[in-house]
Design a protein around this motif. Structure first.
Motif, PDB file in Angstrom:
ATOM      1  N   GLN A 152       1.123  -5.774  -8.077  1.00 32.17           N
ATOM      2  CA  GLN A 152       0.268  -4.978  -7.198  1.00 32.17           C
ATOM      3  C   GLN A 152       1.128  -3.977  -6.427  1.00 32.17           C
ATOM      4  O   GLN A 152       2.033  -4.361  -5.684  1.00 32.17           O
ATOM      5  CB  GLN A 152      -0.489  -5.883  -6.241  1.00 32.17           C
ATOM      6  CG  GLN A 152      -1.607  -5.174  -5.481  1.00 32.17           C
ATOM      7  CD  GLN A 152      -2.626  -6.179  -4.944  1.00 32.17           C
ATOM      8  OE1 GLN A 152      -2.588  -6.549  -3.789  1.00 32.17           O
ATOM      9  NE2 GLN A 152      -3.534  -6.631  -5.810  1.00 32.17           N
ATOM     10  N   ALA A 153       0.858  -2.693  -6.648  1.00 31.38           N
ATOM     11  CA  ALA A 153       1.595  -1.620  -5.973  1.00 31.38           C
ATOM     12  C   ALA A 153       0.805  -1.153  -4.756  1.00 31.38           C
ATOM     13  O   ALA A 153      -0.407  -0.949  -4.827  1.00 31.38           O
ATOM     14  CB  ALA A 153       1.830  -0.458  -6.919  1.00 31.38           C
ATOM     15  N   VAL A 154       1.504  -0.987  -3.624  1.00 34.20           N
ATOM     16  CA  VAL A 154       0.897  -0.527  -2.379  1.00 34.20           C
ATOM     17  C   VAL A 154       1.572   0.788  -1.983  1.00 34.20           C
ATOM     18  O   VAL A 154       2.785   0.820  -1.746  1.00 34.20           O
ATOM     19  CB  VAL A 154       1.063  -1.564  -1.254  1.00 34.20           C
ATOM     20  CG1 VAL A 154       0.384  -1.073   0.022  1.00 34.20           C
ATOM     21  CG2 VAL A 154       0.487  -2.909  -1.677  1.00 34.20           C
ATOM     22  N   ASP A 155       0.795   1.865  -1.938  1.00 37.62           N
ATOM     23  CA  ASP A 155       1.314   3.183  -1.567  1.00 37.62           C
ATOM     24  C   ASP A 155       0.743   3.573  -0.204  1.00 37.62           C
ATOM     25  O   ASP A 155      -0.480   3.711  -0.048  1.00 37.62           O
ATOM     26  CB  ASP A 155       0.915   4.224  -2.609  1.00 37.62           C
ATOM     27  CG  ASP A 155       1.565   3.969  -3.959  1.00 37.62           C
ATOM     28  OD1 ASP A 155       2.799   3.929  -4.006  1.00 37.62           O
ATOM     29  OD2 ASP A 155       0.837   3.785  -4.955  1.00 37.62           O
ATOM     30  N   TYR A 156       1.631   3.761   0.773  1.00 42.44           N
ATOM     31  CA  TYR A 156       1.205   4.093   2.130  1.00 42.44           C
ATOM     32  C   TYR A 156       1.934   5.345   2.602  1.00 42.44           C
ATOM     33  O   TYR A 156       3.163   5.409   2.583  1.00 42.44           O
ATOM     34  CB  TYR A 156       1.507   2.920   3.073  1.00 42.44           C
ATOM     35  CG  TYR A 156       1.220   3.191   4.533  1.00 42.44           C
ATOM     36  CD1 TYR A 156       0.007   3.741   4.941  1.00 42.44           C
ATOM     37  CD2 TYR A 156       2.160   2.872   5.511  1.00 42.44           C
ATOM     38  CE1 TYR A 156      -0.262   3.986   6.282  1.00 42.44           C
ATOM     39  CE2 TYR A 156       1.902   3.103   6.857  1.00 42.44           C
ATOM     40  CZ  TYR A 156       0.693   3.659   7.239  1.00 42.44           C
ATOM     41  OH  TYR A 156       0.430   3.904   8.566  1.00 42.44           O
ATOM     42  N   SER A 157       1.158   6.338   3.010  1.00 44.55           N
ATOM     43  CA  SER A 157       1.740   7.559   3.577  1.00 44.55           C
ATOM     44  C   SER A 157       1.020   7.883   4.876  1.00 44.55           C
ATOM     45  O   SER A 157      -0.184   7.629   5.017  1.00 44.55           O
ATOM     46  CB  SER A 157       1.613   8.734   2.603  1.00 44.55           C
ATOM     47  OG  SER A 157       0.257   9.063   2.368  1.00 44.55           O
TER      48      SER A 157
END
Length: 237
Positions: free
Chosen positions: A154-159
């Motif tokens: 599971q990839a989590v991308d936060y910007s």
């Protein structure tokens, strides 16, 4: 475009597009699956609005909270006998996407003092190993259950561009603040599935099924929590 995709996935969740072509002379079979899928990520807004005071007001101009959509997979199996089989597969689940755009307005100067954006996206796939049991019901109809383990990625991308005012904050009632950037979390998780199969002929059969895995952790307190996921679709074996 999104409405057309949603309609398509809903149709696929009720009828089939998994095609499996098994060689009648062997006990091996391979196939692919598609349908409606979703992650059990938290519902509700992921971001909060923070007002700095001193005559300024921060307001949200746009937001997104999208979960559920098209899911698909590939798998191969070995039939031990008419009751038991072993399956190994790959499943790709629909993403969950959150975003917020916020602006700060100064009532004293009647000026927009800046706009900031933030986004939080989850994408997931799993490698699944199942032990499958089949129960004949009548003539060509049977039920099946699968139990096993999924290796989950599971990839989590936060910007978050709010380096100053307005400040966009993670909703602490729902999420632990993720790490900035792209981070991947993996784990072995229990998995299973249920379905019904109708034998079309000696070579092919049609199935309706649902399967998924159980996630881990608490999204409110753990950065590396993994969401549960499911896929509902159909197959032709």
């Amino acid at each position: 475009m999104k409405k057309k995709l949603l309609v398509k996935t809903l149709i696929l969740s009720a009828a089939s597009i998994t095609l499996i072509n098994a060689n009648a002379a062997t006990n091996f079979y391979v196939g692919g699956s598609a349908g409606y899928s979703a992650l059990s990520t938290p519902t509700g807004p992921a971001f909060t609005v923070t007002n700095p005071g001193s005559g300024s007001t921060v307001y949200e101009t746009a937001s997104k909270d999208d979960a559920g959509g098209f899911g698909s997979g590939l798998f191969a199996g070995y039939t031990i006998n008419q009751f038991w089989a072993v399956e190994l597969g790959y499943t790709n689940y629909a993403d969950t996407n959150y975003s917020s755009t916020q602006s700060q307005y100064n009532s004293s100067t009647n000026a927009n003092q800046g706009t900031k954006t933030a986004s939080l996206d989850y994408s997931t796939y799993s490698v699944d190993l199942f032990f499958k049991g089949t129960l004949p019901l009548q003539d060509k109809l049977s039920a099946f259950a699968k139990v096993g383990v999924s290796y989950v990625n599971q990839a989590v991308d936060y910007s978050n561009s709010s380096n100053g005012d307005p400040t966009i904050s993670i909703n602490g009632d729902t999420f632990a603040t993720p790490k900035i950037g792209s981070n991947t979390y993996t784990a072995y998780r229990p998995a299973g599935g249920l379905g019904f199969t109708y034998a079309i002929n000696e070579r092919f059969s049609a199935s309706l099924f649902g399967q998924g895995f159980i996630g881990s952790g608490d999204f409110e307190t753990e950065q590396d929590a993994i969401a549960s996921a499911y896929l509902v679709g159909a197959s032709v074996i």
